[in-house]
Design an enzyme around this catalytic site. Structure first.
Site, PDB file in Angstrom:
ATOM      1  N   GLY A  68       1.838  -2.822 -19.477  1.00 54.03           N
ATOM      2  CA  GLY A  68       1.538  -3.988 -20.294  1.00 54.03           C
ATOM      3  C   GLY A  68       0.354  -4.723 -19.708  1.00 54.03           C
ATOM      4  N   GLN A  73      -5.025 -11.849 -18.203  1.00 55.91           N
ATOM      5  CA  GLN A  73      -5.246 -10.991 -17.039  1.00 55.91           C
ATOM      6  C   GLN A  73      -6.645 -10.399 -17.003  1.00 55.91           C
ATOM      7  OE1 GLN A  73      -1.273  -8.799 -17.636  1.00 55.91           O
ATOM      8  NE2 GLN A  73      -1.585  -8.742 -15.430  1.00 55.91           N
ATOM      9  N   CYS A 126       3.204  -6.499 -10.888  1.00 57.00           N
ATOM     10  CA  CYS A 126       2.225  -7.077 -11.813  1.00 57.00           C
ATOM     11  C   CYS A 126       0.829  -6.654 -11.392  1.00 57.00           C
ATOM     12  CB  CYS A 126       2.335  -8.597 -11.797  1.00 57.00           C
ATOM     13  SG  CYS A 126       1.167  -9.438 -12.905  1.00 57.00           S
ATOM     14  N   LEU A 127       0.010  -6.284 -12.367  1.00 58.49           N
ATOM     15  CA  LEU A 127      -1.363  -5.874 -12.069  1.00 58.49           C
ATOM     16  C   LEU A 127      -2.176  -7.017 -11.468  1.00 58.49           C
ATOM     17  CD1 LEU A 127      -2.161  -3.742 -15.253  1.00 58.49           C
ATOM     18  CD2 LEU A 127      -1.317  -2.973 -13.014  1.00 58.49           C
ATOM     19  N   HIS A 168       7.852 -10.131 -19.583  1.00 58.70           N
ATOM     20  CA  HIS A 168       6.805 -10.246 -18.564  1.00 58.70           C
ATOM     21  C   HIS A 168       5.463 -10.590 -19.196  1.00 58.70           C
ATOM     22  CE1 HIS A 168       4.930  -8.741 -14.643  1.00 58.70           C
ATOM     23  NE2 HIS A 168       3.884  -8.862 -15.451  1.00 58.70           N
ATOM     24  N   GLU A 169       5.094  -9.864 -20.260  1.00 60.37           N
ATOM     25  CA  GLU A 169       3.782 -10.092 -20.871  1.00 60.37           C
ATOM     26  C   GLU A 169       3.731 -11.419 -21.623  1.00 60.37           C
ATOM     27  OE1 GLU A 169       1.448  -8.347 -19.853  1.00 60.37           O
ATOM     28  OE2 GLU A 169       2.729  -6.835 -18.932  1.00 60.37           O
ATOM     29  N   HIS A 172       3.142 -14.240 -19.276  1.00 59.38           N
ATOM     30  CA  HIS A 172       1.726 -14.393 -18.918  1.00 59.38           C
ATOM     31  C   HIS A 172       1.018 -15.339 -19.886  1.00 59.38           C
ATOM     32  CE1 HIS A 172       0.663 -11.902 -15.537  1.00 59.38           C
ATOM     33  NE2 HIS A 172       1.212 -10.811 -16.039  1.00 59.38           N
TER      34      HIS A 172
END
Length: 214
Positions: A68, A73, A126-127, A168-169, A172
């Site tokens: 995702g 991000q 997480c990226l 999660h997304e 963000h």
């Protein structure tokens, strides 16, 4: 390359971001864009530019790799995210985590609400927080509403790992990182997770590191 100035009109900023081609730089924790929340998408981009931006998110997510990616991000405070999970995991992990394949999807203006009271806790990364993972207790089932990239309504119930991904997304887009919800005693370097905590569930980590599971 320097990031476009936040004072530049949004469409122009995204054109500048896309100009080099290829995967976009992923913003790391500590950048205010990850904490500022997002602007609801309401046609700010022409359809062709929106399609290019969505494709860039897809390419960046695959290159990372991740399952995702949210617009903040890559430095864009728009309420847009993408998800995709081929779920290449052993059957034992699939069964324990409810991790089933998810096709590529675009989430525009998403929001979620829990379905029932059940919660599930697993290691999550997480990226934008590279190198680390921590256990996060999340709703086991959620109802996600919003639209897709073509403006078609989205109203769907997600369970298991897909529910974790959309939470999660969407978080963000509200200026929240997974660490805000995590059991901080579980925080582990990726290498430690691979060497010590690769079990399908985090029970052993909870016992050894001293944190509670739901």
């Amino acid at each position: 390359m320097a990031s476009p100035s936040p004072r530049t009109p949004l469409a122009e900023r995204i054109e500048q971001l896309l100009a080099p081609g290829g995967p976009l730089p992923v913003v790391a924790a500590g950048d205010p864009v990850l904490r500022a929340g997002t602007e609801r998408y309401d046609g700010q981009l022409e359809p062709a530019l929106l399609a290019r931006f969505v494709e860039a998110l897809r390419v960046t997510m695959h290159a990372a790799p991740g399952v995702g990616l949210a617009a903040p991000q890559v430095g864009v405070a728009l309420r847009i995210a993408v998800i995709e999970d081929p779920a290449p995991v052993p059957e034992e992990v699939r069964a324990a985590r409810g991790r089933v394949p998810q096709p590529f999807r675009v989430l525009v203006n998403p929001s979620y609400e829990p379905v029932g009271s059940a919660r599930a806790a697993f290691f999550e990364g997480c990226l934008s927080v590279p190198g680390w993972q921590a256990v996060v207790a999340r709703h086991a089932e959620v109802r996600l509403t919003g639209e897709d990239e073509h403006g078609r309504p989205l109203d769907e119930v997600f369970t298991g790992w897909p529910a974790r991904i959309v939470q999660h997304e969407t978080d963000h887009l509200d200026g929240m990182l997974y660490l805000d919800r995590a059991e901080l005693r579980s925080l582990s370097a990726n290498q430690a997770v691979a060497e010590r905590w690769a079990q399908p569930t985090p029970e052993q980590a909870a016992h050894a590191l001293g944190f509670e599971l739901p």
